[in-house]
Design a protein around this motif. Structure first.
Motif, mmCIF file in Angstrom:
data_model
loop_
_atom_site.group_PDB
_atom_site.id
_atom_site.type_symbol
_atom_site.label_atom_id
_atom_site.label_comp_id
_atom_site.label_asym_id
_atom_site.label_seq_id
_atom_site.Cartn_x
_atom_site.Cartn_y
_atom_site.Cartn_z
ATOM 1 N N THR A 543 -104.948 -3.479 85.027
ATOM 2 C CA THR A 543 -105.945 -2.791 84.204
ATOM 3 C C THR A 543 -105.273 -1.657 83.430
ATOM 4 O OG1 THR A 543 -107.727 -3.280 85.772
ATOM 5 C CG2 THR A 543 -108.104 -1.496 84.191
ATOM 6 N N LEU A 544 -105.439 -1.659 82.102
ATOM 7 C CA LEU A 544 -104.875 -0.618 81.244
ATOM 8 C C LEU A 544 -105.934 -0.225 80.219
ATOM 9 C CD1 LEU A 544 -102.518 1.138 80.279
ATOM 10 C CD2 LEU A 544 -101.749 -0.793 78.890
ATOM 11 N N ASP A 545 -106.410 1.020 80.306
ATOM 12 C CA ASP A 545 -107.437 1.517 79.394
ATOM 13 C C ASP A 545 -106.827 2.587 78.497
ATOM 14 O OD1 ASP A 545 -109.599 2.530 78.059
ATOM 15 O OD2 ASP A 545 -110.790 3.004 79.834
ATOM 16 N N MET A 546 -106.663 2.252 77.206
ATOM 17 C CA MET A 546 -106.122 3.195 76.223
ATOM 18 C C MET A 546 -107.113 3.404 75.077
ATOM 19 S SD MET A 546 -102.055 2.235 76.061
ATOM 20 C CE MET A 546 -102.327 0.582 75.393
ATOM 21 N N GLN A 547 -108.384 3.323 75.349
ATOM 22 C CA GLN A 547 -109.395 3.513 74.320
ATOM 23 C C GLN A 547 -109.360 4.938 73.771
ATOM 24 O OE1 GLN A 547 -113.301 1.159 75.285
ATOM 25 N NE2 GLN A 547 -112.541 1.977 77.231
ATOM 26 N N ASN A 548 -109.753 5.057 72.496
ATOM 27 C CA ASN A 548 -109.939 6.364 71.869
ATOM 28 C C ASN A 548 -108.689 7.227 71.954
ATOM 29 O OD1 ASN A 548 -112.698 5.722 71.310
ATOM 30 N ND2 ASN A 548 -113.209 6.265 73.420
ATOM 31 N N ASN A 549 -107.574 6.680 71.469
ATOM 32 C CA ASN A 549 -106.340 7.429 71.312
ATOM 33 C C ASN A 549 -105.940 7.381 69.838
ATOM 34 O OD1 ASN A 549 -104.854 8.528 73.880
ATOM 35 N ND2 ASN A 549 -105.914 6.672 74.565
ATOM 36 N N ASP A 550 -104.685 7.648 69.536
ATOM 37 C CA ASP A 550 -104.215 7.662 68.148
ATOM 38 C C ASP A 550 -103.178 6.569 67.895
ATOM 39 O OD1 ASP A 550 -105.831 9.849 67.593
ATOM 40 O OD2 ASP A 550 -104.281 11.308 68.096
ATOM 41 N N LEU A 551 -103.346 5.415 68.524
ATOM 42 C CA LEU A 551 -102.395 4.322 68.359
ATOM 43 C C LEU A 551 -102.492 3.760 66.942
ATOM 44 C CD1 LEU A 551 -102.921 2.397 71.743
ATOM 45 C CD2 LEU A 551 -101.084 3.996 71.172
ATOM 46 N N MET A 552 -101.392 3.855 66.204
ATOM 47 C CA MET A 552 -101.355 3.320 64.843
ATOM 48 C C MET A 552 -101.010 1.844 64.827
ATOM 49 S SD MET A 552 -102.300 5.823 63.041
ATOM 50 C CE MET A 552 -102.011 5.077 61.435
ATOM 51 N N GLN A 553 -100.346 1.366 65.873
ATOM 52 C CA GLN A 553 -100.043 -0.050 65.982
ATOM 53 C C GLN A 553 -99.951 -0.440 67.451
ATOM 54 O OE1 GLN A 553 -96.297 -0.859 64.157
ATOM 55 N NE2 GLN A 553 -95.119 0.392 65.576
ATOM 56 N N VAL A 554 -100.208 -1.708 67.715
ATOM 57 C CA VAL A 554 -100.102 -2.261 69.069
ATOM 58 C C VAL A 554 -98.881 -3.159 69.096
ATOM 59 C CG1 VAL A 554 -101.229 -3.593 70.875
ATOM 60 C CG2 VAL A 554 -102.600 -2.196 69.321
ATOM 61 N N LEU A 567 -107.530 -5.091 79.340
ATOM 62 C CA LEU A 567 -106.808 -4.280 78.356
ATOM 63 C C LEU A 567 -107.828 -3.752 77.358
ATOM 64 C CD1 LEU A 567 -104.238 -3.196 77.014
ATOM 65 C CD2 LEU A 567 -104.036 -5.380 75.813
ATOM 66 N N LEU A 568 -108.020 -2.442 77.324
ATOM 67 C CA LEU A 568 -109.034 -1.828 76.475
ATOM 68 C C LEU A 568 -108.346 -0.982 75.405
ATOM 69 C CD1 LEU A 568 -111.510 -0.720 79.294
ATOM 70 C CD2 LEU A 568 -111.566 -2.814 77.925
ATOM 71 N N LEU A 569 -108.597 -1.315 74.127
ATOM 72 C CA LEU A 569 -107.902 -0.669 73.013
ATOM 73 C C LEU A 569 -108.856 -0.139 71.949
ATOM 74 C CD1 LEU A 569 -105.072 -3.342 72.558
ATOM 75 C CD2 LEU A 569 -104.792 -1.051 73.543
ATOM 76 N N GLU A 570 -110.148 -0.302 72.126
ATOM 77 C CA GLU A 570 -111.100 0.124 71.115
ATOM 78 C C GLU A 570 -110.963 1.622 70.817
ATOM 79 O OE1 GLU A 570 -112.694 -3.588 72.947
ATOM 80 O OE2 GLU A 570 -111.762 -1.732 73.681
ATOM 81 N N GLY A 571 -111.361 2.004 69.577
ATOM 82 C CA GLY A 571 -111.382 3.417 69.227
ATOM 83 C C GLY A 571 -110.044 3.983 68.801
ATOM 84 N N ASN A 572 -109.081 3.112 68.445
ATOM 85 C CA ASN A 572 -107.784 3.552 67.943
ATOM 86 C C ASN A 572 -107.693 3.220 66.453
ATOM 87 O OD1 ASN A 572 -105.793 4.545 70.186
ATOM 88 N ND2 ASN A 572 -106.934 2.858 71.128
ATOM 89 N N PRO A 573 -106.829 3.919 65.677
ATOM 90 C CA PRO A 573 -106.781 3.706 64.220
ATOM 91 C C PRO A 573 -105.918 2.533 63.758
ATOM 92 C CG PRO A 573 -105.360 5.552 64.845
ATOM 93 C CD PRO A 573 -106.076 5.124 66.098
ATOM 94 N N PHE A 574 -105.405 1.685 64.660
ATOM 95 C CA PHE A 574 -104.591 0.558 64.213
ATOM 96 C C PHE A 574 -105.465 -0.457 63.462
ATOM 97 C CE2 PHE A 574 -105.689 -0.267 68.730
ATOM 98 C CZ PHE A 574 -106.452 -1.414 68.582
#
Length: 599
Positions: A543-554, A567-574
């Motif tokens: 389980t990896l939750d990185m929602q609501n950060n400033d990730l420009m790319q995955v 894997l949770l990535l929602e809420g990032n600017p990528f």
């Protein structure tokens, strides 16, 4: 000819030992090329009946592009290739492995589960760096002696084979932390298992064991033991000396007596259902001070002792299908009991409609009977009083918060003094105004497994926290943290870390070096990137939750983290993957990322 020599010849087959195959199933050139760079190769679910020679020789033979590109300014620096460290051959049709496996000496992970293997090559013993070996779901009837030369192994999965015995050489695997031999044909296990002093998880379920060797009690680090579905008539009394044991599964055996556990102070779950146990007394309960789950279903119990009240942390009690005709009213005073299962008992003192209303209504009824009945003070009350005292300091956080209506910023020494000599496992200091981790927290480094410091004002983590060597769960959410000290990598048993709602701008490098991590929650921070290659080393991460950060790319390589289930990535600017892919779930995201890995 010795058994070992015979095994060697049996495991060899024509075409092995460095000789090229006449025919071999093709492996996409892009996969091989990527594997030379990443050191990882996944060939699962490819209908392979044999492993292509190009795989065994990936570290030996120069790539095809070496004949075409010799420029030192070239972008593809084939001469900088990485030795293969992770090889996944799961879910194929392999019947054997070549002795050429010795050409991959840098392997740390080998996964060949779900194949048709009937033997292993002797050369497997030369993989001296191997840390994880999964050979489950095959057709193995015996194991080569060379397997026990893999002294760097930490995880060994042998379940769902046809093994009838295990050699004493297994005792040489002194760094082993997980061992699963379930669903075989074992009638006995060697006493040398007791030498596995680092073992944390041992699964023996679904075999034909009539006894467990007493030497198993030497496993001082063992936290989980599962011997479900065997033919055990008793367990060795030495089992009670396993001081680190937290979960014990003995369901579906032939036990007539419940073991006593004088030294198992941290035992949280005891599952002994589907046996022939007739008696449960105070002697069985007085040492279960940390128990949260007690499963006794499908036995022959006729009553419960009043000492059940000593189990102040009990959350689930399963008494289904016994011969119990009445319950002690004291059961209603268990403060944490959420599930009480009583179906299939000849209860006469409680109406059926009360039982059918559920646990809370039933407990309310039992408490009302205490108030309306003149109960004689039992001798067991002395045990209950002792346990209540212990329960007050068992959760240090609750005790302290009752004294801190003024929102104090330190933990009073009196709280720690009160806990002197008590084996504290859970420390809850959340929802206060702490600006630092209490220095005296290190006094519990030998016992604490769960620390909650969430919802405070922490701007840094002290080195005292890094001394809690048995810590499993760490909650630091809703603080002011911007980094973690590298010393936190000393928490090698840490499985869950919660860092959400802090001020991290970078993923903490120390976390990459804690291989036991299963869950990382680090949402609502300011992280701009993640190192996928380092993350892939955390092969237990699910389980990896990185929602609501400033990730420009995955990074596409994140798709190679095949064990991720959430894997949770929602809420990032990528921009990619797009929202439509994210909404399809983790499997779709990982597949999308894998397809974008350069070939």
């Amino acid at each position: 000819m010795s058994r070992r020599e015979g095994s060697k010849f049996a495991n060899r087959r024509p075409g092995s030992a460095f000789q090229p195959r006449a025919t071999e199933a093709p492996v996409p050139a892009g996969l091989i090329k990527t594997a030379r760079k990443s050191g990882q190769l996944n060939l699962s679910n490819r209908e392979l009946s044999e492993v292509p020679q190009s795989v065994w020789r990936i570290n030996v033979d120069p790539p095809e592009e070496s004949h075409l590109n010799v420029s030192f300014t070239a972008s593809d620096r084939w001469w900088d290739q990485t030795d293969l460290t992770k090889l996944i051959l799961a879910s194929n049709k392999l019947q054997c492995l070549s002795e050429d496996i010795q050409l991959l000496p840098a392997l740390t992970v080998l996964d060949v589960h779900d194949n048709l293997l009937s033997s292993l090559p002797c050369a497997i013993g030369q993989l001296s760096k191997l840390q994880k070996l999964n050979i489950s779901h095959n057709k193995l009837k015996e194991l080569p002696d060379e397997l026990w030369d893999l002294t760097s192994l930490k995880s060994l999965y042998l379940h769902h084979n046809e093994l009838e015995w295990i050699q004493e050489g297994i005792g040489k695997l002194i760094h082993l932390e997980e061992l699963d031999v379930s669903s075989n044909q074992l009638k006995a296990v060697p006493s040398t298992l007791g030498e596995l002093s680092s073992l944390l998880k041992f699964i023996l379920a679904n075999n034909k064991l009539k006894c467990i060797p007493s030497d198993i009690s030497k496993m001082r680090s063992l936290k989980l033991l599962d011997a479900t579905y065997n033919e055990l008539e008793c367990v060795p009394p030495e089992l009670a000396n396993m001081v680190s044991l937290q979960q014990l599964y003995l369901r579906h055996n032939k036990l007539r007596h419940l073991p006593q556990f004088p030294s198992c102070k941290y035992l949280k779950e005891l599952h002994v259902g589907n046996n022939q146990i007739e008696h449960l007394g105070s002697e069985h309960l007085k040492n279960l001070c940390a128990i949260t789950v007690l499963e006794l279903r499908d036995n022959k119990l006729k009553s419960l002792p009043d000492e059940i009240l000593m189990l102040q942390d009990l959350e689930r009690l399963d008494l289904t299908n016994n011969d119990i005709s009445s319950l002690p009213y004291a059961l209603g005073n268990l403060p944490k009991l959420k599930s009480l299962l009583l179906e299939g008992n000849p209860l006469r003192s409680i109406r059926r409609d009360i039982i059918n209303r559920g646990t809370q209504e039933l407990l309310k009824y039992l408490r009302s009977r205490i108030q309306g009945t003149n109960i004689k003070l039992l001798p067991s009350a002395i045990y209950q009083s002792w346990y209540w005292l212990k329960a007050v300091v068992y959760n240090v956080g609750d005790d302290w918060r009752r004294q801190s209506d003024r929102k104090a910023t330190i933990v009073p020494d009196a709280v720690f003094d009160a806990a002197d000599g008590v084996p504290i496992t859970t420390m809850n200091l959340s929802k206060n105004l702490l600006t630092g981790v209490p220095s005296r927290i290190s006094e519990f480094k030998a016992t604490v497994t769960d620390v909650n410091l969430g919802f405070n004002k922490l701007s840094s983590v002290s080195l005292e926290l890094c001394t809690l060597e048995f810590l499993i769960h760490l909650d630091l959410r809703n603080n002011l943290l911007t980094s973690l000290p590298m010393e936190i990598k000393q928490l090698q048993h840490l499985q869950i870390v919660i860092l959400s709602f802090n001020r991290f701008k970078e993923f903490p490098n120390a976390l990459y070096q804690i291989p036991a991590l299963e869950t990382i929650l680090i949402s609502n921070n300011q992280m701009g990137s993640i190192d996928a290659f380092q993350l892939m080393q955390l092969d237990k991460l699910t389980t990896l939750d990185m929602q609501n950060n400033d990730l420009m790319q995955v990074p596409p390589e994140l798709g190679s983290c095949v064990n991720l289930r959430t894997l949770l990535l929602e809420g990032n600017p990528f921009r990619n993957p797009r929202a439509a892919i994210l909404t399809r779930g983790t499997a779709a995201v990982l597949e999308y990322l894998r397809n974008r890995i350069p070939t």
